[in-house]
Scaffold this motif. Structure first.
Motif, mmCIF file in Angstrom:
data_model
loop_
_atom_site.group_PDB
_atom_site.id
_atom_site.type_symbol
_atom_site.label_atom_id
_atom_site.label_comp_id
_atom_site.label_asym_id
_atom_site.label_seq_id
_atom_site.Cartn_x
_atom_site.Cartn_y
_atom_site.Cartn_z
ATOM 1 N N VAL A 20 89.878 22.259 66.562
ATOM 2 C CA VAL A 20 89.227 21.053 67.066
ATOM 3 C C VAL A 20 87.929 20.818 66.295
ATOM 4 C CG1 VAL A 20 87.999 20.107 69.067
ATOM 5 C CG2 VAL A 20 90.232 21.158 69.358
ATOM 6 N N GLY A 21 87.739 19.587 65.808
ATOM 7 C CA GLY A 21 86.552 19.234 65.047
ATOM 8 C C GLY A 21 86.769 19.274 63.547
ATOM 9 N N ARG A 26 91.720 13.959 68.103
ATOM 10 C CA ARG A 26 91.366 14.584 69.373
ATOM 11 C C ARG A 26 92.351 15.591 69.943
ATOM 12 N NH1 ARG A 26 88.508 9.656 72.651
ATOM 13 N NH2 ARG A 26 86.727 9.531 71.274
ATOM 14 N N LEU A 28 94.458 18.651 71.082
ATOM 15 C CA LEU A 28 94.276 20.091 70.936
ATOM 16 C C LEU A 28 95.629 20.724 70.605
ATOM 17 C CD1 LEU A 28 92.732 22.772 71.312
ATOM 18 C CD2 LEU A 28 93.279 22.605 73.740
ATOM 19 N N TYR A 29 95.779 21.227 69.401
ATOM 20 C CA TYR A 29 96.974 21.918 68.952
ATOM 21 C C TYR A 29 98.259 21.194 69.386
ATOM 22 C CZ TYR A 29 93.688 25.790 68.155
ATOM 23 O OH TYR A 29 92.651 26.566 67.742
ATOM 24 N N LEU A 61 85.199 25.831 73.167
ATOM 25 C CA LEU A 61 84.784 24.549 72.605
ATOM 26 C C LEU A 61 83.436 24.685 71.893
ATOM 27 C CD1 LEU A 61 85.701 21.601 72.347
ATOM 28 C CD2 LEU A 61 84.328 21.107 74.386
ATOM 29 N N CYS A 64 84.083 26.147 68.585
ATOM 30 C CA CYS A 64 84.633 25.108 67.693
ATOM 31 C C CYS A 64 83.507 24.240 67.139
ATOM 32 C CB CYS A 64 85.638 24.230 68.437
ATOM 33 S SG CYS A 64 87.156 25.069 68.895
ATOM 34 N N SER A 68 82.437 23.592 63.336
ATOM 35 C CA SER A 68 82.360 22.219 62.835
ATOM 36 C C SER A 68 81.041 21.955 62.117
ATOM 37 C CB SER A 68 82.547 21.233 63.990
ATOM 38 O OG SER A 68 82.425 19.912 63.525
ATOM 39 N N PHE A 85 85.600 15.747 71.889
ATOM 40 C CA PHE A 85 86.751 16.648 71.881
ATOM 41 C C PHE A 85 86.942 17.443 73.166
ATOM 42 C CE2 PHE A 85 85.345 16.404 67.406
ATOM 43 C CZ PHE A 85 86.474 15.796 66.881
ATOM 44 N N LYS A 94 98.264 24.327 78.228
ATOM 45 C CA LYS A 94 98.495 24.267 76.788
ATOM 46 C C LYS A 94 99.444 25.372 76.325
ATOM 47 C CE LYS A 94 97.404 21.766 73.787
ATOM 48 N NZ LYS A 94 98.324 20.774 73.220
#
Length: 172
Positions: A20-21, A26, A28-29, A61, A64, A68, A85, A94
């Motif tokens: 992410v980033g 946007r 996620l996987y 996050l 991440c 980033s 995000f 997930k």
């Protein structure tokens, strides 16, 4: 070709997809299960087990975000990154499809902050007891994460950079 060992460990966070980033997308996987199916198919003559280290969602996050700002010029405040995000996600949701698809061949372990924790957990999973038996054991005192001061510097570069494509150069 037959390898002279009975276990091979391939470790790469990108097997899940882009972090992410890394791009401004946007989801996620979004192709996690598909990516793992491709890997399993490519290694179909071997016993393949996927290991996913589950980290608390907000802490993940934040990590991440740090990745980033180290490599991308788009954000200089965590709050802005999180609003873009940080849509509510839950690892249980997930990881549900990969768990259903791969069963015992998809192992979820809890993330631990110790620098050598991941290596130790994977070695235990494959039946080895300690990273100290490796030819190049991980240094348990090394943490490659940037300090708070380094994070502030990276945010500053992103904030004041007039020519964003080369902001990464100033970070060196």
């Amino acid at each position: 070709k037959k390898l002279p060992v009975d276990r091979v460990i391939l470790s790469q966070e990108d097997f899940s997809g882009a972090l992410v980033g890394r791009s401004m997308l946007r989801p996620l996987y979004p192709r996690l299960t598909k990516n793992l199916r491709i890997i399993r198919r490519a290694l179909r003559h071997h016993r393949v087990v996927f290991v996913f280290f589950r980290r608390e969602e907000r802490e993940w996050l934040r990590s991440c975000y740090v990745q980033s700002i180290k490599y991308r010029p788009h954000f200089s405040r965590y709050e802005d990154f999180a609003s873009r995000f940080g849509v509510e996600f839950n690892w249980n949701e997930k990881l549900g499809k990969p768990l259903e698809s791969f069963g015992d061949a998809f192992v979820v372990l809890s993330y631990r902050k110790s620098p050598s924790a991941g290596v130790e957990d994977i070695l235990k999973l494959v039946g080895l007891h300690s990273a100290s038996t490796l030819p190049f054991p991980p240094d348990p005192d090394v943490n490659a994460s940037p300090s708070s001061a380094q994070i502030a510097q990276l945010e500053h570069v992103n904030r004041v950079s007039e020519f964003r494509p080369t902001a990464w150069f100033a970070k060196k």
